[in-house]
Scaffold this motif. Structure first.
Motif, short mmCIF file in Angstrom:
data_model
loop_
_atom_site.label_atom_id
_atom_site.label_comp_id
_atom_site.label_asym_id
_atom_site.label_seq_id
_atom_site.Cartn_x
_atom_site.Cartn_y
_atom_site.Cartn_z
N LEU A 291 -55.37 26.00 -16.57
CA LEU A 291 -54.33 26.34 -15.60
C LEU A 291 -54.91 27.16 -14.45
O LEU A 291 -54.59 26.92 -13.28
N VAL B 8 -53.13 27.32 -10.56
CA VAL B 8 -51.74 27.64 -10.88
C VAL B 8 -51.49 29.13 -10.65
O VAL B 8 -52.33 29.97 -10.95
N ASP B 9 -50.33 29.44 -10.10
CA ASP B 9 -49.96 30.83 -9.82
C ASP B 9 -50.08 31.67 -11.11
O ASP B 9 -49.63 31.24 -12.18
N GLU C 81 -46.99 32.05 -13.13
CA GLU C 81 -46.61 30.83 -13.83
C GLU C 81 -47.48 30.64 -15.07
O GLU C 81 -47.00 30.19 -16.12
#
Length: 408
Positions: free
Chosen positions: A327, A332-333, A336
């Motif tokens: 991730l 990805v943030d 998140e």
């Protein structure tokens, strides 16, 4: 006043009245004096409990006496209670049992914490010391809430740093391929599915078919298998359900597993902490057909690593690290990532994001290193969000560029 009754069996049971003057009985004993001792103890404890509820329990109550009142009021899982009972018996009662609550001071608590971690005989690790201290702090906080104490001595306590609980590692593709060769089909599915979803082993073992939405591609993480109580808890470790998107590979794994191990059960057959079971478990042990609990999973996983000569040996839990790392590498943030991993803080998720070659190249590209001229750091939309300023940039190939030299 406490007394005893002789039963037809020849055994004795204690008789006492609680704070509401309701007649109560203790478990039977072979000897009359043992039954009387039980009744007297139960009567005293009932009075302490009543006094605690009214806020009139005196501060000269000892910690052991307070423990008898406080412990039954706690709402904790059986597996947690088992571990904490060990800590109470081996570390808390020896240290605080006969201390009066009102006489415990901040220096006393600090000295005790320090002695646990630094004692010459069998010192506790930093993480274990913290867990033991947390139980003590909770007991004192409860005493303050009940009015037994006017304040807490657990203020500004310096705790030892957390210790690493074993080797945390990230398996590469070659290692996973070698491990696969020594695993049975059911456990190969388990390894791949956790890598694709980031489930904790307990969440994986408690996963029900009713929690999988194949049409929309989502998995709801809500049920967890408690191996100690042998039941299904209706919430994961963070006490909140979460949704995880199912990758195409995860969906393929489910289809293949269902075809190989079809089920005709309408429920899992295990007791649920709350609610009714609506479907069978997704994954089961290949032979016993019981839940694929942590102990069985770990035994087979470790055995396969040793057969494949993969070192250092990792745990099933380490498979979550692959999910978190992927991730992060995809940009990805961070918030998140924390949500998908089921973490309350970014710090927790940071422990699962490993330094890989791709991560190194991303940093070098952002710094304009000439060895990464074929890569360009591109800020994702997360950089403009309220909490996404620290999001990892996504790397995309670009035309080679010339990086100017800088003076020293």
């Amino acid at each position: 006043m406490a007394s005893t009754e002789k039963l037809k069996s020849g055994r004795y049971r204690g008789v006492y009245r609680d704070a509401a003057m309701v007649k109560r009985y203790t478990p039977t004993q072979d000897r009359k004096r043992d039954a009387l001792a039980d009744a007297r103890e139960a009567e005293v404890n009932a009075k302490r409990t009543a006094s605690a509820s009214k806020g009139t329990l005196p501060g000269h109550t000892t910690w052991e006496e307070w423990l008898e009142v406080w412990w039954p009021t706690r709402d904790i899982e059986p597996s947690t209670e088992k571990k904490e009972r060990y800590a109470v018996a081996n570390h808390l009662l020896p240290g605080w049992g006969d201390w009066e609550l009102a006489r415990i001071t901040q220096p006393d608590v600090q000295d005790w914490v320090t002695s646990l971690h630094r004692r010459a005989d069998n010192p506790l690790s930093g993480s274990t010391t913290r867990r033991v201290y947390t139980i003590f702090r909770s007991s004192i906080s409860a005493a303050v809430r009940k009015g037994v104490l006017t304040g807490t001595p657990c203020v500004d306590i310096t705790l030892p740093p957390k210790s690493k609980g074993g080797v945390e590692r990230l398996f590469d593709e070659h290692e996973l391929a070698a491990i696969h060769a020594h695993l049975g089909p059911a456990y190969r599915f388990a390894v791949d599915f956790i890598i694709e979803t980031g489930l904790r082993p307990g969440e994986f073992a408690g996963l029900h078919w009713s929690r999988i939405d194949r049409r929309n591609g989502w998995l709801t993480v809500r049920d967890t298998y408690d191996k100690t109580a042998k039941r299904i808890k209706t919430y994961p470790k963070d006490a909140e359900e979460r949704s995880v998107p199912l990758t195409s590979k995860a969906l393929e794994l489910l289809t293949e597993y269902e075809a190989r191990y079809p089920t005709t059960r309408s429920t899992c057959g295990l007791p649920h902490q709350a609610g009714k079971c609506k479907s069978d478990l997704v994954f089961r042990q290949p032979r016993s057909k019981g839940p694929m609990d942590t102990l069985n999973f770990r035994f087979n996983f470790v055995k396969a690593q040793r057969a494949a000569e993969v070192t250092p040996v990792g745990r099933p839990y380490d498979l979550r690290h692959a999910f978190g790392t992927r991730l992060a590498e995809a940009g990805v943030d961070p918030w998140e990532i924390a949500r998908l991993m089921g973490h309350a803080t970014l710090e927790q998720s940071g422990d699962y994001i490993h330094r890989t070659k791709a991560a190194r190249m991303r940093v070098l590209a952002a710094l304009g290193d000439p060895t990464t001229t074929g890569l360009k750091a591109v800020e994702g939309d997360a950089a403009d969000t309220e909490r996404g300023g620290d999001a990892v940039a996504e790397l995309k190939p670009t035309r080679p560029t010339t990086v100017p030299r800088t003076g020293s």
